[in-house]
Design a protein around this motif. Structure first.
Motif, mmCIF file in Angstrom:
data_model
loop_
_atom_site.group_PDB
_atom_site.id
_atom_site.type_symbol
_atom_site.label_atom_id
_atom_site.label_comp_id
_atom_site.label_asym_id
_atom_site.label_seq_id
_atom_site.Cartn_x
_atom_site.Cartn_y
_atom_site.Cartn_z
ATOM 1 N N GLU A 95 -50.973 107.936 23.092
ATOM 2 C CA GLU A 95 -51.453 108.423 24.389
ATOM 3 C C GLU A 95 -50.269 108.913 25.214
ATOM 4 N N ARG A 96 -50.425 110.093 25.832
ATOM 5 C CA ARG A 96 -49.355 110.618 26.676
ATOM 6 C C ARG A 96 -49.530 110.139 28.118
ATOM 7 N N VAL A 97 -48.438 109.630 28.679
ATOM 8 C CA VAL A 97 -48.429 109.152 30.057
ATOM 9 C C VAL A 97 -47.261 109.811 30.777
ATOM 10 N N GLY A 98 -47.541 110.449 31.912
ATOM 11 C CA GLY A 98 -46.480 111.110 32.671
ATOM 12 C C GLY A 98 -45.771 110.141 33.602
ATOM 13 N N ILE A 99 -44.483 110.376 33.830
ATOM 14 C CA ILE A 99 -43.737 109.667 34.878
ATOM 15 C C ILE A 99 -43.219 110.716 35.848
ATOM 16 N N PHE A 100 -43.642 110.596 37.103
ATOM 17 C CA PHE A 100 -43.373 111.591 38.142
ATOM 18 C C PHE A 100 -42.696 110.861 39.305
ATOM 19 N N ALA A 101 -41.369 110.672 39.198
ATOM 20 C CA ALA A 101 -40.655 109.850 40.173
ATOM 21 C C ALA A 101 -39.169 110.160 40.126
ATOM 22 N N HIS A 102 -38.478 109.774 41.208
ATOM 23 C CA HIS A 102 -37.027 109.864 41.234
ATOM 24 C C HIS A 102 -36.420 108.796 40.314
ATOM 25 N N THR A 103 -35.154 108.991 39.990
ATOM 26 C CA THR A 103 -34.436 108.007 39.173
ATOM 27 C C THR A 103 -34.309 106.701 39.946
ATOM 28 N N ARG A 104 -34.844 105.630 39.373
ATOM 29 C CA ARG A 104 -34.822 104.317 40.012
ATOM 30 C C ARG A 104 -35.124 103.258 38.961
ATOM 31 N N MET A 105 -34.964 101.996 39.362
ATOM 32 C CA MET A 105 -35.133 100.888 38.426
ATOM 33 C C MET A 105 -36.519 100.907 37.770
ATOM 34 N N GLU A 106 -37.570 101.142 38.561
ATOM 35 C CA GLU A 106 -38.924 101.075 38.026
ATOM 36 C C GLU A 106 -39.225 102.215 37.058
#
Length: 652
Positions: A89-100
């Motif tokens: 399953e493809r899941v996008g990550i749309f965020a700035h560089t950070r721990m989470e």
């Protein structure tokens, strides 16, 4: 034993054939109580704080151990499974560089999912394309702003759920969850034996991620990268940078510390500041932003770091600007950097140069190192070409920058300078288990004449090379050739599209992207990169873009450093207008910059020299659409933006 033999014979538990989640499990077992991640307080409204993670002090960092990091990843994996993420399953990550970002990435991978990366600067149109083309069934967003952009295009997507890293308004919808919700679901569901079965079901050859190209020359293409593509590149780079026995130069190991600030959506940071560091057992601290690097470096005291050339240019500009606060300090700085260059270039410095260097180090270089935390052992540069002069200056200041080379399609590292044998002006030799070949048919006569080694387009074969582009069989076929002369048949060779010079000892010098080589109407060929790089250490110039395709001569758009120009004006009793547009139209400023252009021109052949230039007042940035998220010039967009000024240089 030389460094090549040391790399080949190097054995360590870090080097293995595993999936990426298994790599983290193994590293956490070796480094359970050592620090894994550090996060800064007072920036985000983190949903994992305060119940899962302690609040970090405002303006300072809090650390978590590898044991804590591993436990968070395990529970996120179980939570993503609960929500429906399964193998493939493809899941996008749309965020700035950070721990989470890192925790979600490894949690999705452990659940069996495939991570599709989306730059935080992506427009609604780009978000829609990246998630629709990849067929993403879920997205992890950062906060309200990213959630709004996603919801604006969700009708065109087929999403099952959305996860927000920070606390957000869920709009009364059951399909919008916080990362804390995912963690809680996973904490309730987690079963160690079941989790182990998920990891065991995955094969290193399974797809791990889709990373899209920048799309500067067309529609972005999804590069398919497997667990083994990344894992093999971790092995290759750890062979180069790991703690070899009896080595007397710095290494990356479980005592290393790094500050992460480049986009994790890009393959360079994903490998060098993420997978490699976690495999090694190093600590990764996440910068507040690229604008707070000096403060964050001083708090974290990193031992190494990775960045792109534009950031090293910016850091040097800041150092130089601070040194220019008084005429005396400015003279000392320029004297010291000249001594540093001479010291770096000298085979045998001798007592007089040694003495001068000691003074320069005490007055200038030690303060520069302290400004960056005081513990830097070496830095790595990738994602573009670094000015050799600027690289030499960093080496001279006791901050060695090791330049490397790679592409999204190669996971990314193909070559990088070894810490024990760096060579300024090169991108180093290939990493272990990587074959290279030069297609000399693309080399221009000018390149061949000026080269000491072989010149051609670089072709690459190795375990880190992608199998191809997502749903683009024709473009995949065009990017590879099945065989090359004098090499055994096997996997196909990837055409990088980059023209390089390779020397007898395998070190490589980057020349230019083949698509960006300028062909003058006279028939001469010009590589713009080396000319632009030559301005990197010039204080009056911020940026340059060289032009000349199908023209009679080379010209350039020049962005002056407004601060340096105003300082020059003050020293010379020149009264400049306040408006930046009026400044760049001022004849006196043009004459001042012309002296810098003339100085740079002396380094090049006559047909390569800049005959005319025009000043522009606005810096090329990601925000105004003239740089990519990895700070490369969008040449076509810059040309369109300043078409009138370009045509003004070619009145005929």
């Amino acid at each position: 034993m030389d460094w090549r033999a040391a790399e080949e014979s190097f054995t360590t538990p870090v080097i293995d054939r595993t999936t990426l989640p298994r790599m983290l499990e193994d590293s956490a077992a070796r480094n359970t109580d050592r620090p894994a991640q550090a996060y800064k307080g007072g920036i985000y409204d983190r949903s994992l704080v305060p119940d899962v993670l302690e609040p970090a002090p405002d303006g300072d960092f809090h650390r978590i151990s590898y044991g804590q990091f591993r436990d968070i990843v395990r529970r996120l994996a179980a939570g993503f499974r609960h929500l429906g993420v399964d193998a493939g399953e493809r899941v996008g990550i749309f965020a700035h560089t950070r721990m989470e970002w890192a925790q979600a990435d490894l949690g999705i991978l452990a659940a069996g999912g495939v991570v599709t990366t989306v730059y935080p600067s992506s427009s609604e149109r780009q978000v829609e394309y990246l998630l629709d083309d990849s067929g993403a069934s879920a997205v992890v967003v950062e906060g309200e702003e990213e959630l709004d952009r996603l919801l604006a295009v969700e009708d065109a997507l087929d999403l099952e759920f959305i996860v927000a890293i920070d606390e957000v308004d869920d709009r009364g919808r059951a399909d919008i969850h916080s990362l804390r919700d995912v963690y809680d679901l996973g904490a309730d569901d987690f079963d160690r034996s079941e989790y182990e079965s998920w990891l065991d079901e995955r094969d290193p050859e399974d797809l791990a991620s889709l990373i899209y190209t920048s799309g500067t020359t067309g529609q972005p293409k999804g590069v398919q990268l497997t667990h083994w593509n990344f894992r093999s590149n971790v092995n290759q780079t750890y062979r180069r940078f790991g703690p070899h026995p009896n080595r007397d130069y710095p290494a990356i190991d479980n005592t290393s510390r790094a500050v992460s600030f480049l986009p994790l959506a890009h393959v360079f940071e994903r490998l060098s500041g993420h997978f490699l560091m976690f495999a090694a057992g190093a600590m990764v601290a996440y910068a507040e932003s690229p604008d707070t690097l000096q403060e964050d470096f001083q708090l974290v005291e990193p031992t190494s770091g990775s960045s792109v050339p534009r950031v090293y240019e910016k850091i040097y500009d800041a150092i130089r600007d601070e040194a220019s606060s008084s005429p005396i300090r400015e003279r000392i700085f320029h004297w010291a950097t000249a001594v540093g260059r001479d010291y770096h270039d000298a085979t045998d410095p001798g007592p007089w140069l040694e003495a001068k260097y000691a003074v320069a180090d005490r007055l200038v270089f030690s303060q520069v190192r302290e400004a960056l935390g005081g513990e830097i052992e070496f830095l790595i540069s990738g994602g573009g070409s670094l000015s050799p002069e600027l690289c030499r200056l960093y080496h001279g200041m006791g901050l060695p920058v090791l330049e490397g080379y790679g592409l999204t399609e190669t996971s990314p590292v193909v070559t990088v300078n070894p810490p024990g044998a760096p060579r300024v002006g090169t991108i180093g030799p290939p990493v272990e288990d990587t074959e290279t070949y030069l297609d000399e048919s693309v080399a221009t006569p000018e390149m061949i004449e000026e080269a000491d080694g072989d010149v051609g387009e670089l072709l690459v074969r190795g375990p880190q090379v992608t199998a191809g582009y997502w749903n683009l069989p024709d473009q995949t076929d065009a990017a590879f050739v099945d065989s090359v002369p004098d090499h055994e048949d096997g996997d196909p060779w990837f055409r990088t599209g980059d023209v390089v010079e390779q020397f007898d000892d395998e070190y490589i010098r980057f020349i230019e992207r083949s698509k960006e080589i300028l062909t003058l109407s006279t028939g001469k060929n010009v590589a713009p990169g080396p000319i632009e790089d030559a301005f990197a250490s010039k204080d009056l110039v911020e940026q340059v873009m060289v032009i000349g395709n199908d023209r009679k001569f080379v010209s350039a758009l020049v962005v002056p450093s407004m601060e340096a120009v105003r300082a020059w004006a003050a020293r010379n009793d020149v009264d400049l207008p306040e408006d930046p547009e009026a400044v760049v139209d001022d004849d006196r400023v043009h004459q001042c910059i012309e002296s810098v252009v003339d100085e740079v021109n002396e380094q090049f052949e006559d047909y390569e020299t800049i005959k005319r230039f025009r000043l522009v007042s606005r810096e090329f940035t990601e925000e105004n659409g003239l740089l990519t998220p990895t700070m490369k010039k969008r040449r076509r967009d810059i040309s369109d933006r300043y078409q009138a000024r370009i045509e003004d240089m070619y009145p005929d």
